[in-house]
Every structure is written in C-alpha cells, then in structure tokens.
Design a protein around this motif. Structure first.
Motif, PDB file in Angstrom:
ATOM      1  N   ILE A 259       0.863  -1.183   0.000  1.00 12.05           N
ATOM      2  CA  ILE A 259       0.000   0.000   0.000  1.00 12.05           C
ATOM      3  C   ILE A 259       0.899   1.232   0.000  1.00 12.05           C
ATOM      4  N   LEU A 260       0.742   2.050  -1.023  1.00 17.79           N
ATOM      5  CA  LEU A 260       1.580   3.238  -1.207  1.00 17.79           C
ATOM      6  C   LEU A 260       0.758   4.480  -0.915  1.00 17.79           C
ATOM      7  N   HIS A 261       1.068   5.141   0.180  1.00 24.82           N
ATOM      8  CA  HIS A 261       0.364   6.366   0.552  1.00 24.82           C
ATOM      9  C   HIS A 261       1.037   7.574  -0.115  1.00 24.82           C
ATOM     10  N   GLY A 262       0.210   8.463  -0.642  1.00 20.03           N
ATOM     11  CA  GLY A 262       0.761   9.669  -1.259  1.00 20.03           C
ATOM     12  C   GLY A 262       1.735   9.346  -2.374  1.00 20.03           C
ATOM     13  N   ASN A 263       2.954   9.928  -2.265  1.00 18.81           N
ATOM     14  CA  ASN A 263       3.969   9.715  -3.303  1.00 18.81           C
ATOM     15  C   ASN A 263       4.971   8.630  -2.909  1.00 18.81           C
ATOM     16  N   ALA A 264       4.559   7.703  -2.066  1.00 14.46           N
ATOM     17  CA  ALA A 264       5.466   6.657  -1.566  1.00 14.46           C
ATOM     18  C   ALA A 264       6.029   5.808  -2.707  1.00 14.46           C
ATOM     19  N   GLU A 265       7.211   5.220  -2.432  1.00 12.33           N
ATOM     20  CA  GLU A 265       7.865   4.349  -3.409  1.00 12.33           C
ATOM     21  C   GLU A 265       8.209   3.012  -2.754  1.00 12.33           C
ATOM     22  N   PHE A 266       8.133   1.953  -3.556  1.00  7.33           N
ATOM     23  CA  PHE A 266       8.462   0.614  -3.074  1.00  7.33           C
ATOM     24  C   PHE A 266       9.326  -0.083  -4.111  1.00  7.33           C
ATOM     25  N   GLU A 267      10.418  -0.721  -3.623  1.00  8.99           N
ATOM     26  CA  GLU A 267      11.281  -1.498  -4.502  1.00  8.99           C
ATOM     27  C   GLU A 267      11.595  -2.834  -3.852  1.00  8.99           C
ATOM     28  N   ALA A 268      11.502  -3.899  -4.652  1.00  6.57           N
ATOM     29  CA  ALA A 268      11.938  -5.222  -4.207  1.00  6.57           C
ATOM     30  C   ALA A 268      12.854  -5.767  -5.301  1.00  6.57           C
ATOM     31  N   VAL A 269      14.115  -6.118  -4.912  1.00 10.80           N
ATOM     32  CA  VAL A 269      15.125  -6.510  -5.899  1.00 10.80           C
ATOM     33  C   VAL A 269      15.841  -7.769  -5.414  1.00 10.80           C
ATOM     34  N   ASP A 270      15.982  -8.760  -6.306  1.00  6.75           N
ATOM     35  CA  ASP A 270      16.752  -9.978  -6.032  1.00  6.75           C
ATOM     36  C   ASP A 270      16.356 -10.601  -4.684  1.00  6.75           C
ATOM     37  N   VAL A 271      15.067 -10.939  -4.545  1.00  8.78           N
ATOM     38  CA  VAL A 271      14.588 -11.414  -3.258  1.00  8.78           C
ATOM     39  C   VAL A 271      13.471 -12.436  -3.456  1.00  8.78           C
ATOM     40  N   ASN A 272      13.376 -13.389  -2.543  1.00  9.03           N
ATOM     41  CA  ASN A 272      12.252 -14.321  -2.473  1.00  9.03           C
ATOM     42  C   ASN A 272      11.352 -13.892  -1.322  1.00  9.03           C
ATOM     43  N   ILE A 273      10.073 -13.693  -1.618  1.00 10.50           N
ATOM     44  CA  ILE A 273       9.125 -13.260  -0.581  1.00 10.50           C
ATOM     45  C   ILE A 273       8.078 -14.353  -0.416  1.00 10.50           C
ATOM     46  N   GLU A 274       8.143 -15.038   0.712  1.00 16.31           N
ATOM     47  CA  GLU A 274       7.272 -16.177   0.956  1.00 16.31           C
ATOM     48  C   GLU A 274       6.313 -15.862   2.091  1.00 16.31           C
ATOM     49  N   GLY A 275       5.066 -16.332   1.928  1.00 14.14           N
ATOM     50  CA  GLY A 275       4.069 -16.141   2.978  1.00 14.14           C
ATOM     51  C   GLY A 275       3.354 -14.814   2.857  1.00 14.14           C
ATOM     52  N   SER A 276       2.608 -14.475   3.911  1.00 16.36           N
ATOM     53  CA  SER A 276       1.766 -13.285   3.903  1.00 16.36           C
ATOM     54  C   SER A 276       2.539 -12.074   4.419  1.00 16.36           C
ATOM     55  N   HIS A 277       2.478 -10.959   3.667  1.00 10.33           N
ATOM     56  CA  HIS A 277       3.171  -9.721   4.055  1.00 10.33           C
ATOM     57  C   HIS A 277       2.305  -8.528   3.676  1.00 10.33           C
ATOM     58  N   LEU A 278       2.354  -7.523   4.540  1.00  9.18           N
ATOM     59  CA  LEU A 278       1.714  -6.251   4.255  1.00  9.18           C
ATOM     60  C   LEU A 278       2.759  -5.155   4.406  1.00  9.18           C
ATOM     61  N   PHE A 279       3.083  -4.487   3.301  1.00 10.46           N
ATOM     62  CA  PHE A 279       4.037  -3.383   3.329  1.00 10.46           C
ATOM     63  C   PHE A 279       3.271  -2.087   3.106  1.00 10.46           C
ATOM     64  N   GLN A 280       3.228  -1.252   4.150  1.00  6.96           N
ATOM     65  CA  GLN A 280       2.596   0.065   4.034  1.00  6.96           C
ATOM     66  C   GLN A 280       3.688   1.112   4.029  1.00  6.96           C
ATOM     67  N   VAL A 281       3.746   1.872   2.957  1.00  2.95           N
ATOM     68  CA  VAL A 281       4.797   2.875   2.814  1.00  2.95           C
ATOM     69  C   VAL A 281       4.172   4.259   2.985  1.00  2.95           C
ATOM     70  N   PRO A 282       4.606   5.011   3.990  1.00  2.00           N
ATOM     71  CA  PRO A 282       3.992   6.321   4.231  1.00  2.00           C
ATOM     72  C   PRO A 282       4.361   7.343   3.152  1.00  2.00           C
ATOM     73  N   ASP A 283       3.555   8.370   3.075  1.00  2.00           N
ATOM     74  CA  ASP A 283       3.774   9.473   2.133  1.00  2.00           C
ATOM     75  C   ASP A 283       5.157  10.088   2.373  1.00  2.00           C
ATOM     76  N   GLY A 284       5.887  10.280   1.283  1.00  2.00           N
ATOM     77  CA  GLY A 284       7.195  10.914   1.385  1.00  2.00           C
ATOM     78  C   GLY A 284       8.336   9.957   1.681  1.00  2.00           C
ATOM     79  N   TYR A 285       8.066   8.639   1.659  1.00  4.35           N
ATOM     80  CA  TYR A 285       9.102   7.662   2.005  1.00  4.35           C
ATOM     81  C   TYR A 285       9.272   6.629   0.879  1.00  4.35           C
ATOM     82  N   LYS A 286      10.454   6.021   0.909  1.00  5.12           N
ATOM     83  CA  LYS A 286      10.781   4.957  -0.040  1.00  5.12           C
ATOM     84  C   LYS A 286      11.193   3.712   0.747  1.00  5.12           C
TER      85      LYS A 286
END
Length: 871
Positions: free
Chosen positions: A795-822
């Motif tokens: 979930i990207l709030h406002g102008n938030a940024e999210f990057e996932a690189v060279d990674v295995n993501i297993e199971g349930s995850h919730l990533f909330q990125v606040p406005d103004g953050y990466k």
C-alpha cells in the motif's frame, strides 16, 4: 467469384428492402483504400468481401415494384389511427394553449368522458381538490383524447355506451376489487387512512402531471402526448403485420420506375487487428485530439435484467452503481478516461480535462444515485464544472395487445426510460452542445456503462482519432457478432430514390427489428443474413456539430430509430400489492440510428469503394477488445455467462493474458466459458488502465517471469516496473496517487497529472503464498470480493515508493509505505532486509525515477529515467 446468395425483397412503408448475403465469409480481410490520407499510410485494414469487376452489382436484386397489397388492420384499430392523426394535425396548427384546449375538448372521446356520470360523480370531485392551471387540465384532457382515461382511475371505457361498464383490458375481476376496496373505505369512515390516501392521490397526480408534461414537451416534434400514442399504435400495427409484409422473391430485371429501393449490404470495415501500424497511428491521432474531444455517457436505462439491489436499504439500483472489480461501473468509465488523459500528459506535458455529459433518468432514482456518487467521489478530481448531468424523461409503458398504457393504480402509469436515442434532442434542449462548444470540443466518444472492455488498447482512441483526423461525422466500433446475441448489426445502407439519385451510409439494425426486415437468427437458418454483418456495440464517435444539427431539428429526425419492442415482459406491482407481468414495451429511440440522418448523396449508383467517400465509418477489432457487457444477473443454474458480470470478467482476464503473454511472461491459457461456469476464473489479473492504456505502452513496463494458475495480480499504479517476477499466490499493489495528486483549485480538489505519483519497482523477485481460498463459497470474483489465505500486499500512501530486488518473498506480508518515504526490500542474512528512508526533497514531486514517454516513428517509446541511482 462466388455468386451472391438468394436475396430477400421486403415492402415497408412504400419502400422496397433488399439484403445482400454472400457465400464468402472473408469479409474483413481484403485490403482497400478507404479513409487513407494521401501519400501517407497504407490502409490495408479496410476489409470487405472480394471486389467485383467494375460494372457488376454486388447483389442480383430487382427494383421492379412488386404487386403488393398490405393486409388491412382491424377496423377499430384503423379508425383509432385515423382519429389520432386528425387530432394531432389540428393541435399542431394551433397557435396558443387556448386553441389547443378547444381542439382537444371537441374530440369525441373527451366529450363522451366529461358527460359521463362517472366523471361527474368521481373524477370531477378529485379535480376540485387540486388547484390545477389551464395547462395541467389540457394535459389531463390529452390523456383522455389519447384513449388512456383508465389512468385517471375511472375504470371506465370511454367507448362503452353503458355507464359503469369496464373495458376489456381492465376486466371484471379488477372491477370487483376496486368495488371491494371502496366498500372497505366507506366502512372505515373518515380516519387517518383516508387522509393518507388523499396525500397519496395528490403525490400521484403531481407525478402523473410531470410525466405528461415531459411527454408533451419533449415529444413535441411528433405531436406530444397524442403523437406519442399515435406512434405507438402505428408501430404496433407494423409489428402485427410484419410477417405478412415479407415477400421473398428473386427477380432478374434491374430497372425501377417510380419506387424507392433500399438495399442493405455487409459494410467495409477498418480492421485494427489486421493493420496494426495503421491502428497505432490512428490511436495517436486520438491521443493528440483529446483537447478537442468530449465524452458522453447514456446512463438512464433501468437495467432491469441486472436485478441490482442495495444490500442495506433493499432499494433497486441503476446499472451505473454495480460494484464491479472493486468499484462502480461509472467509476470504471471515469478512470478509463483519466488513463487516456494521463497518457496525453506523459506525451505532451499538459493537463487535459475532458468535459463529460451524463444522461440520467428518474428510473430507480438513477439521477439522484449518480449525482450522489459523483459528490462522494468529489467529482473524481475533475471538478464539478467538467460534468453536466441531464435527465431523460420517462415514458408510459404499453400493452403489447392493444397499445393501452399500463397502470399501477389511479394516476400511476407504469413508466420506463425512453431509450438512449433521446440523447441527441435532450442534449440540445439542455444546452449540452453549447457547453461542449464553450470547451472548444469538436467531437465526442459515446460509451455505455455496462461495457467494461470498450477502452481496451486502441479501440476508443483509434475510433476518435480517425473521426477527428479524417473529418468524419460518425464512427462505429464493431466486432464479430455472436449467434443469438441481443445486439444489432452494422450495415451499409443503399437507397435509390425516384429522382434517380442514390444515398449511402453506414448504419445499424437493432435486433428487435430483425423480424421487420426479414432477418432470422441462428446459424442453421437459410435466411441468417446477420451472420455476414458485424455487431453493433453502441460505441460511437460523433461530430458534435452534426449531432447538434439533428438534435435541434423540429421533426421526427431528432428522435432516431424509434421502435416499439413488445417482446419483453413489463413487471410491476399495482396498488393492491399484486405482482403483474404483462407483455409490452414503450416507445424507444436508438442513439446509434442518428447515422440514418448522416448519409451521403450521389447522382448515380456506386458499385464499389463508396465507403471511402462517406461521412460514416466502422473500426473493427477482436470482440473481447470491443465489447463484453455486465448487463444481466446470472441465474444460479445457468451455464451461460454471456452478457453477465462473470463472463465479462473472463474477457478482462483473457485480455490480460494476450497483453502479458507477449511480454515473455508465462501464463496458463484460458479455456471456454463453460469450463469456469461453476469454478470461477483460472486466475485473477486486474491492471489499472493508466499502465497504458495502449498495450504498446503497458508491454514496456512488464518483462519476463511467470504467473501460476490460481494466482492473483492486482496493480493499481501507473509508474510500475516488472522484471522477471515469478508469482505463485496473491500480489496486490495499491497506490493512493495512481496518476497524480489532488491539489486545491477554486475550492475544489483537482487531480494534477504526474504530480507526486506513487511508484513500484519489482526486479528478480519470487513471490509465493497461499493466495486466494478458491474453495470459499463467499467469493464473488467479478466484484473482486474474495477470501484469501495469504497475500503480498503493498500500500503506497501519497507519493510513496516501493522497490523489491533480487529477493524471495514467501508467505503473507503487508508493506505500508507512508507518504514521502521509499521502502526497499532485499534479501538479508536472516530473511528479508527492509529499509525505509525519506525521499530526498528535490525528488518529492517527480519521484526518484519515472517513465519518460517519447514518440518514435509513429510509436510510443518508454525510457526509464533514474534520478537517484542506487538509493
């Protein structure tokens, strides 16, 4: 050259109709040159049947008049038609209201009604309790003159010589019920119930007067209330004798003297699926032309087949409120439009807000629901001034048997919207064309709310682009027609006139009119001519000046395609609470038949290539990229998904498969609808249109990887990158600022494209989780309302940024990125490494990276611009 098949010759209103059908089924693949700009692009996309040598007709049909005498209708029916024609003529000659009142009062039905005892003792007392003006009394007298006095609650047949005798349409049982109710009311005496009844009567009468006023004033071009009923009876008479009017012959003489001939041919089409280069160019014309385009949505239909009901209040809802894939259908239309505007911004760096005109109605409180939805959505970040809502009138529903108005009780006719064809006259009457002119708009795209795929890839942009670039007056978006579908066909109409001139134009025939034209449905029929014709989808491009000219006309042409479809059942509950289902219909107009007024004239007959010279045209594409509708509720035991929300969802997923499989992403193929009738779709893929909306744009944002069967992918972002992602489970990315951020302007919140967008970048990531619980009986996939075991949700709030690189993501995850953050997710020594850092001040508005859109040799090319590399 294969010979033409047998043609049909029909007589209708003094015109002889013929239909051409061919043995060949290669309509859409022969190259042609229609609409080709000089010395520019080849237009091999114009396709039709193989050409004949010059001088040979495409059909072998005689224009010799046939000895024909139409069957005489019932004597009383004929008498009523003659009476109403005379009355309409006299009223139209009047110069003021007083003269009209005198004419109506002199009508035999009106005089008979007002000298009857039931008027003096009944309705007269009712009228005394209301302070009606002269015009309102005129409207009530018009309804009597039209032969619909039963709506006033008298229960008497004005043509009966015995006072108190009920007409056959009402019946003795109904009379007995009215008498019983009257007795009960008298026994009860004067109490609160009588007071309430008077209040109800007052409200019902005021409602009736509004309906009558609307019919009288809106249908003034055909004679108001009297003209409306006259048209109903005329169309009912035509329908009753349609089969007798059909006379199949095959004649070889081709000379015609003193008669008008109408021939209908399969039209040439601009096939976007065949000539992809031209399709891309036409779509770019559409993007460049957005500042000159408007959008028109006919949302006034009652959508009875959807059976949509508010789960809290139990109130019936219009189609625009259907919650589809997480949002109402109306919201889906707006975000499709905004995706095109966002593409314009990315290419030209300018904000473009398209004015939107929405035709509503009072059916199921349609107008109020749509207005409230727009207000709750803060006018979708577009500003109140970019919308105009105008309400279409409701019209009386009539019995299929005799054309009598259906009534629920005293002063309460059963009313339905008058069809989307009223939109042109209504738009003129409400100043919509002037409003478009004030916004400097030249053309408009028209789209119905139930079609959820109309904006897929190039369809709408190419349609509008060709219309604007080539100066056309009307364009249809078309596709292959399904057997038995409740949809019309697009046709090329050829008319020969007695003066020797010929007119040509692209138009359509509604499926409700097939019988009248002698067209049978079904592949096994020897007269299944519509199998040669493409489908009419009600997706239009329209020149606004041409539409205004027609809408402002003071005659029948302002209400194109008037039909009376009495093949459906009209369901209503009367004032006794009794449910009725009566075969009937109402006078309807079809908006696409505005094409009938946009033909081109020629001094002689044209044998080939006439489409190149016409003001009307057709673009053609794969069906699931043009039309798939959520029109009717699926019955639990019904294996057919056609025109249901469930079937439309499968077409959305099929489009996603076509899109992503060309990005070197492996996906399971989707089988026929029957496979998923009981199990739901094989997987869910829902992509925000701003990722493109043109597929050549979207495909540059995705590359490599796989999506497993049973997975779910939802991307609600425009600045998005997918590189080599293996998905087995659920991945949901939801951005607050998909296309930009809201800014306050003139006390309104306006979406500023490209400003502080959220961003998501995924590279070399394996995602595995249990995803959707496909066995849950609570899942409603077309609503995107599903039960999940696990998911990866960003979930990207406002102008938030999210990057996932060279990674295995297993199971349930919730990533909330606040406005103004990466947020950056990579592999760590003991699992996932998650870094959250503020975005640098200089990148707050633009982001640390973005897609740069450029034009290169007629195509859109994307370049990934990284302002903060390695951050």
């Amino acid at each position: 050259m294969a010979p033409a098949t047998t043609t049909s010759l029909l007589h209708h209103n003094g015109i002889y109709f013929t239909f051409s059908a061919r043995d060949s089924h290669t309509l859409f693949f022969n190259p042609h040159k229609a609409l080709r700009p000089p010395n520019k692009l080849p237009l091999s996309s114009l396709s039709s049947v193989p050409s004949l040598p010059l001088g040979r007709r495409r059909t072998l049909v005689s224009t010799v008049p046939v000895e024909y005498v139409p069957p005489a209708p019932d004597f009383e029916f004929s008498k009523e038609l003659a009476r109403l024609r005379t009355l309409r003529s006299k009223i139209s000659a009047c110069k003021n209201l007083r003269d009209k009142i005198r004419v109506v009062e002199s009508d035999s039905k009106v005089k008979r009604y007002f000298r009857r005892g039931h008027y003096k003792n009944g309705f007269a007392r009712v009228l005394e309790s209301f302070n009606l003006d002269e015009y309102e009394l005129f409207l009530l007298k018009c309804i009597i003159a039209a032969g619909q006095e039963h709506v006033l609650g008298s229960g008497y047949d004005a043509d009966s010589d015995v006072d108190g005798e009920f007409g056959s349409a009402r019946g003795s049982l109904k009379a007995a019920l009215y008498t019983l109710v009257d007795m009960i009311e008298k026994w009860d005496g004067i109490d609160d119930r009588q007071i309430n009844k008077k209040k109800v009567d007052s409200e019902a009468l005021r409602s009736l007067l509004k309906t009558l006023r609307d019919v009288e004033e809106f249908y003034d071009c055909i004679g108001g209330i009297i003209g409306y009923q006259l048209m109903v009876l005329e169309l009912l008479s035509e329908s009753a004798h349609a089969e007798k009017n059909i006379n199949f012959q095959h004649i070889n003489n081709s000379n015609s003297i003193g008669c008008q001939l109408l021939e209908i041919h399969p039209p040439n089409v601009l096939d976007l699926s065949q000539d992809t280069e031209y399709a891309a160019q036409a779509a770019l014309w559409g993007v460049e032309g957005l500042p000159h385009l408007a959008e028109i949505y006919p949302l006034g239909g009652s959508a009875d087949r959807l059976g949509l009901v508010d789960s809290v209040t139990g109130e019936c809802l219009p189609a625009a409120m259907l919650p589809y894939c997480g949002r109402t259908l109306l919201e889906g239309l707006i975000r499709d439009l905004q995706a095109r505007e966002f593409l314009y911004y990315k290419l030209h760096g300018e904000q473009c807000i398209t004015p939107v005109a929405i035709m509503t109605s009072s059916a199921k409180n349609n107008h109020e629901h749509i207005t409230l939805l727009c207000e709750r959505s803060k006018w979708f970040g577009r500003g109140r001034s970019s919308f105009q809502l105008f309400e279409q009138p409701l019209v009386p529903a009539v019995s299929a048997e005799d054309g009598q108005w259906l009534a629920k009780g005293q002063f309460s006719p059963v009313c339905k919207p008058g069809g989307h064809g009223v939109i042109w006259k209504l738009a003129y009457d409400n100043g919509i064309f002037q409003w478009f002119r004030d916004h400097k708009r030249k053309g408009a795209t028209v789209r119905q709310v139930s079609n959820v795929v109309a904006a897929t890839d190039v369809t709408l942009l190419a349609l509008a682009g060709i219309g604007l670039h080539e100066g056309k007056k009307l364009g249809f978006a078309s596709c292959k027609r399904n057997f038995g579908a409740t949809e019309g066909i697009n046709v090329l109409v050829e008319k020969g006139k007695p003066d020797g001139t010929w007119t040509y134009g692209v138009s359509c025939i509604e499926y409700t009119e097939f019988d009248k034209f002698g067209i049978a449905d079904g592949s096994l029929s020897s007269n299944s001519l519509q199998t040669e014709f493409p489908a009419n989808t009600n997706i239009l491009y329209l020149d606004l000046n041409a539409a205004e000219l027609i809408g402002s006309s003071k005659d029948e042409s302002s209400l194109p395609g008037m039909v009376l479809n009495v093949k459906k059942t009209i369901n209503f509950i009367d004032h006794f609470g009794i449910q009725h289902g009566v075969p009937g219909g109402r006078l309807e107009c079809t908006m696409q038949n505005i094409a009938d007024n946009l033909t081109n004239s020629f001094p002689s007959r044209c044998f080939e290539g006439v489409e190149e010279k016409l003001d009307t045209f057709i673009v053609y594409d794969h069906r699931r990229k043009v039309t798939s509708s959520a029109k009717k509720k699926r019955k639990p035991a019904d294996m057919s998904l056609h025109q249901t929300p469930d079937g439309a969802l499968l077409d959305i997923i099929r489009n996603a498969y076509d899109l992503l499989s060309c990005c070197d992403i492996k996906l399971p193929e989707i089988e026929s609808n029957d496979k998923y009738a009981n199990s739901g779709p094989p997987y869910l893929i829902l992509l925000h249109p701003a990722l493109g909306p043109l597929w050549e744009v979207t495909r540059q944002k995705f590359h490599g990887g796989s999506i497993s069967n049973g997975s779910e992918l939802q991307i609600e972002a425009s600045e998005f990158l997918w590189r080599n992602i293996e998905l087995d489970g659920s991945l949901i990315v939801v951005a607050e600022n998909v296309m930009g951020s809201q800014t306050d302007k003139s006390h309104e919140s306006i979406l500023q494209y490209g400003y502080r967008c959220a961003r998501c970048k995924l590279e070399n990531v394996k995602i595995w989780n249990k995803g959707i619980d496909w066995s849950s009986d609570k899942n409603l996939y077309w609503k995107h309302d599903v039960e999940r075991f696990e998911s990866l949700k960003v979930i990207l709030h406002g102008n938030a940024e999210f990057e996932a690189v060279d990674v295995n993501i297993e199971g349930s995850h919730l990533f909330q990125v606040p406005d103004g953050y990466k947020m950056t997710v990579t592999s760590g020594t003991s699992g996932l490494s998650i870094d959250l850092n503020p975005i640098k001040k200089e990148f707050m508005d633009t982001g640390s990276w973005f897609w740069k859109y450029m034009l290169n040799d007629g195509h859109i090319q994307l370049e990934l611009v990284e302002l903060e590399v390695g951050s």
